[in-house]
Design a protein around this motif. Structure first.
Motif, PDB file in Angstrom:
ATOM      1  N   LEU A 401       0.875  -1.117   0.121  1.00 60.72           N
ATOM      2  CA  LEU A 401       0.024  -0.073  -0.089  1.00 60.72           C
ATOM      3  C   LEU A 401       0.926   1.330  -0.018  1.00 60.72           C
ATOM      4  O   LEU A 401       1.734   1.634   1.058  1.00 60.72           O
ATOM      5  N   HIS A 402       0.684   1.903  -0.976  1.00 59.73           N
ATOM      6  CA  HIS A 402       1.632   2.988  -1.097  1.00 59.73           C
ATOM      7  C   HIS A 402       1.322   4.417  -1.480  1.00 59.73           C
ATOM      8  O   HIS A 402       2.132   5.125  -1.806  1.00 59.73           O
ATOM      9  N   GLN A 403       0.200   4.522  -2.123  1.00 61.40           N
ATOM     10  CA  GLN A 403      -0.229   5.968  -2.665  1.00 61.40           C
ATOM     11  C   GLN A 403      -1.680   6.330  -2.385  1.00 61.40           C
ATOM     12  O   GLN A 403      -2.287   5.231  -2.058  1.00 61.40           O
ATOM     13  N   THR A 404      -1.828   7.459  -2.269  1.00 58.69           N
ATOM     14  CA  THR A 404      -3.328   7.958  -2.137  1.00 58.69           C
ATOM     15  C   THR A 404      -3.903   8.488  -3.402  1.00 58.69           C
ATOM     16  O   THR A 404      -3.160   9.143  -4.097  1.00 58.69           O
ATOM     17  N   LEU A 405      -5.017   7.913  -3.616  1.00 55.48           N
ATOM     18  CA  LEU A 405      -5.676   8.466  -4.879  1.00 55.48           C
ATOM     19  C   LEU A 405      -6.871   9.210  -4.507  1.00 55.48           C
ATOM     20  O   LEU A 405      -7.824   8.850  -3.775  1.00 55.48           O
ATOM     21  N   ALA A 406      -7.545  10.025  -5.488  1.00 55.63           N
ATOM     22  CA  ALA A 406      -8.672  10.612  -5.202  1.00 55.63           C
ATOM     23  C   ALA A 406      -9.619  10.274  -6.361  1.00 55.63           C
ATOM     24  O   ALA A 406      -9.283  10.278  -7.545  1.00 55.63           O
ATOM     25  N   ARG A 407     -10.888   9.291  -6.138  1.00 57.26           N
ATOM     26  CA  ARG A 407     -11.670   8.991  -6.838  1.00 57.26           C
ATOM     27  C   ARG A 407     -11.948   9.749  -8.240  1.00 57.26           C
ATOM     28  O   ARG A 407     -12.218   9.411  -9.314  1.00 57.26           O
ATOM     29  N   ALA A 408     -12.072  11.112  -8.033  1.00 57.33           N
ATOM     30  CA  ALA A 408     -12.500  12.045  -8.842  1.00 57.33           C
ATOM     31  C   ALA A 408     -11.760  12.581 -10.078  1.00 57.33           C
ATOM     32  O   ALA A 408     -11.838  13.039 -11.101  1.00 57.33           O
ATOM     33  N   THR A 409     -10.194  12.098  -9.798  1.00 60.62           N
ATOM     34  CA  THR A 409      -9.184  12.395 -10.818  1.00 60.62           C
ATOM     35  C   THR A 409      -9.626  12.176 -12.267  1.00 60.62           C
ATOM     36  O   THR A 409      -9.459  13.083 -13.203  1.00 60.62           O
ATOM     37  N   GLU A 410      -9.752  11.070 -12.805  1.00 61.91           N
ATOM     38  CA  GLU A 410      -9.702  10.698 -13.869  1.00 61.91           C
ATOM     39  C   GLU A 410     -11.027  11.333 -14.744  1.00 61.91           C
ATOM     40  O   GLU A 410     -11.045  11.629 -15.782  1.00 61.91           O
ATOM     41  N   LYS A 411     -12.227  11.367 -14.155  1.00 56.98           N
ATOM     42  CA  LYS A 411     -13.326  11.953 -14.813  1.00 56.98           C
ATOM     43  C   LYS A 411     -13.089  13.560 -15.042  1.00 56.98           C
ATOM     44  O   LYS A 411     -13.414  14.037 -15.906  1.00 56.98           O
TER      45      LYS A 411
END
Length: 662
Positions: A401-411
């Protein structure tokens, strides 16, 4: 793998280096690849096409545009059909899939559709989303033309190799051609062994094609640059930090011998670049778009030149065992359906783990976040090894487990420029904002966001996602003064590839233009929530209203007094949230780069059974053997890729020595 304790000047200079290295790499391609990159259609798709049935009265020949969602964005195509309802051409107008993985899948599926006049095509292993995207887009074009879609979807083409069996033999058989598998094959061949390496996808390099940098302790480049670590302190701290539940000999082997891997790779033409990353010895891998070719060249110069074979698009199915339980080979299946029976004296497993197997990850580790690794890594290599007598390690389940992502980014990237689209993502890396779990309870000192492993594991321990709470007053401050407006201590510690496309805008002082509009779009897209009051935000997001209200009240009090009685967050990071809404909840998820372990090995990389005795003939390298280094989860920084190359180099030598009786 990244930390925030680096200067702005260093990050900007590093970013410039990364921009040069990733052009044409992870950022994908905006148009169809050149013909030289297009693989030929597989054998099963080259047979003569049959009649597709009666042409519907609604059908109209012509060229139709269509698109579908791929792994990294929209895949847009133009499909041409003739009067006989035959697909004569498919042009990929635009796509952003990963070079060497998604791009190859798109081209392969495209050729198979045309050659077989069918949509009944299996997804390319390791690139299912890219494969599905082009199939979906072509189906949409057929619908627009009024074509007989069901006829295309039901028409199957027999595989040319079905029912056929081929038998091969080698001294060393390597299963998996990622960093560890290629290294094992090359080092074994250099020892004089005849090697056969098989890979289930069409791509050589595996996760190393997506990685950033590896750690090779006290490499010649690091030492000559004046950075040398204390080997004994590093080993001691490593063991303590993992609560002594590790193989101390394996750790010592990696720390003392990984530096030699740097020189070995350079000599093989796979040149890495040393960087002093805030006191850590990291080595950036070659430019993304060059890596697969470099690894293929290594295999050609050693494995193939010395009589071995490199066989891609071939999936291992089971291990062959002898009467005494020794492993003597592997049964595999080629893309055309041909069964391969490959015998060898040493079999090296390098299949990359099981992180893409959601059910397996959840059962072993309880994690339900994002798989940021390769889609082909579903654990069949482990299953085969366990069936052959390998022990399931006591610490089985660890993940990278190594990064934080925002679900909104791709859209958001389809609506805004990359910098604006990354507003929610950047906030998830700053310690100045309130973080709560799905219930609405605050769960950590948000300064954990300053360290990748701490950020990832504190979040994952509290569920599949968490919320970053942002208020109107904070957004107004971002619009006026950028991240300086919210007193960000430094730039968000995102991986360089996350901000390479907007490096010039990635500064603390750059105002966040249209930030309120971006966050509203996030909510409209279903990737976050908004409420005019905290009660409304709780209701809209599914948080428990009472739990969130209590957490919010305590946090507000802490921002006023400068004392965080719950988690001890530093006063400098306690940013007031204002007295009025609206308020937003950004959905933040954790990225799992790969599973860790699954096979117990000794320092000769022999796989051990339940009695901790070697299973004769069976070896493991890379992530599947990495559990000896960590307790319950990965806490390294560059270790994953550094260990993959190092374990492959050493394990291949050991496998060859055993096979040749040396």
């Amino acid at each position: 793998m990244r930390k925030l304790s680096i200067t702005k000047m260093f990050m900007l200079s590093l970013c410039l280096v990364m921009i040069l290295s990733i052009i044409g790499g992870c950022s994908g391609n905006s148009s169809e690849p050149a013909a030289s990159e297009q693989p030929s259609a597989s054998p099963e798709a080259t047979q003569p096409t049959a009649d597709l049935g009666e042409i519907p009265a609604s059908f109209k020949a012509g060229t139709y545009k269509a698109e579908a969602d791929g792994k990294d964005g929209k895949v847009q195509v133009e499909v041409t059909l003739d009067a006989a309802q035959k697909i004569t051409d498919i042009q990929v107008v635009s796509q952003n899939e990963t070079a060497g993985i998604g791009v190859e899948a798109i081209n392969k599926v495209k050729e198979e559709i045309i050659a077989g006049q069918t949509l009944a095509i299996d997804a390319v292993s390791g690139a299912s989303e890219s494969s599905t995207a082009i199939l979906t887009a072509v189906e949409d074009a057929l619908k627009q033309a009024g074509g007989n879609v069901e006829a295309f979807k039901s028409r199957t083409v027999a595989k040319a190799g079905e029912g056929k069996t081929e038998q091969l033999a080698a001294d060393v058989v390597v299963v998996g051609a990622g960093a560890s598998g290629v290294s094992a094959a090359v080092s074994a061949a250099d020892k004089g062994a005849k090697v056969i390496i098989i890979e289930k996808t069409a791509t050589i390099g595996g996760a190393s094609n997506l990685s950033w940098a590896g750690k090779f302790y006290n490499s010649s480049a690091a030492v000559s640059s004046g950075l040398k670590i204390s080997v004994e302190k590093e080993i001691s701290d490593w063991i303590v930090n993992n609560h002594w539940r590790v193989d101390a000999a394996a750790i010592r082997q990696y720390v003392t011998k990984s530096g030699d891997t740097y020189d070995w790779l350079n000599q093989k033409g796979y040149k890495t670049t040393f960087i002093n990353f805030a006191g850590e010895q990291l080595h950036m891998l070659p430019a993304y778009e060059t890596r697969q070719d470099l690894l293929r060249a290594m295999l050609a110069e050693s494995v193939e030149k010395k009589g071995g074979q490199v066989i891609t698009e071939t999936t291992a199915k089971k291990l062959i065992t002898g009467s005494n339980g020794e492993v003597t080979g592997v049964v595999a299946e080629k893309a055309d359906g041909t069964t391969l029976e490959i015998t060898g004296k040493s079999i090296v497993m390098a299949t990359g783990g099981y992180a893409a197997n959601k059910e397996m990850v959840k059962e072993a580790f309880g994690f339900e976040g994002v798989n940021g690794g390769l889609g082909q890594n579903i654990g069949e290599g482990l299953e085969m090894s366990w069936a052959a007598g390998a022990k399931v390690p006591d610490n089985f389940g660890g993940q990278m487990l190594h990064q934080t992502l925002a679900r909104a980014t791709e859209k958001l990237k389809t609506q805004y420029e990359p910098f604006e689209a990354s507003y929610p993502l950047m906030l998830s890396y700053l310690p100045n904002f309130m973080n709560v779990g799905s219930s609405g309870a605050r769960f950590r000192d948000e300064a954990a966001t300053l360290t990748a492993v701490a950020a990832a594991n504190t979040s994952a321990f509290n569920g599949a996602y968490h919320y970053v709470i942002v208020s109107k007053s904070q957004i107004d401050a971002l619009k006026a003064k950028g991240m300086n407006g919210v007193k960000a201590p430094s730039l968000p510690g995102m991986p360089p590839e996350f901000y390479a496309t907007f490096a010039k805008q990635f500064t603390l002082e750059n105002p966040w233009k249209d930030a309120d509009k971006v966050f509203d779009s996030m909510v409209e897209n279903g990737d976050g929530y908004k409420g005019s009051t905290i009660e409304e935000l709780a209701e809209n997001s599914g948080m428990d209203a009472a739990v969130f209200a209590d957490a919010f009240s305590k946090y507000q009090e802490a921002t006023k007094t400068g004392v965080d009685t719950e988690f001890g967050k530093a006063k400098d990071y306690l940013l007031p949230m204002g007295e009025s809404g609206p308020y937003y909840a950004v959905i933040a998820e954790i990225n799992n780069l790969g599973s860790v372990g699954g096979l117990l090995v000794n320092t000769q990389f022999q796989v051990l059974n339940d009695k901790r005795v070697p299973v004769k003939g069976l070896y493991a390298v890379g992530l599947e053997s990495e559990g000896v280094l960590f307790n319950d989860t990965y806490v390294g920084n560059g270790v994953g890729i550094g260990y993959s190359f190092t374990s492959g180099r050493l394990g291949g030598e050991d496998a060859a020595s055993s096979a040749l009786g040396k």
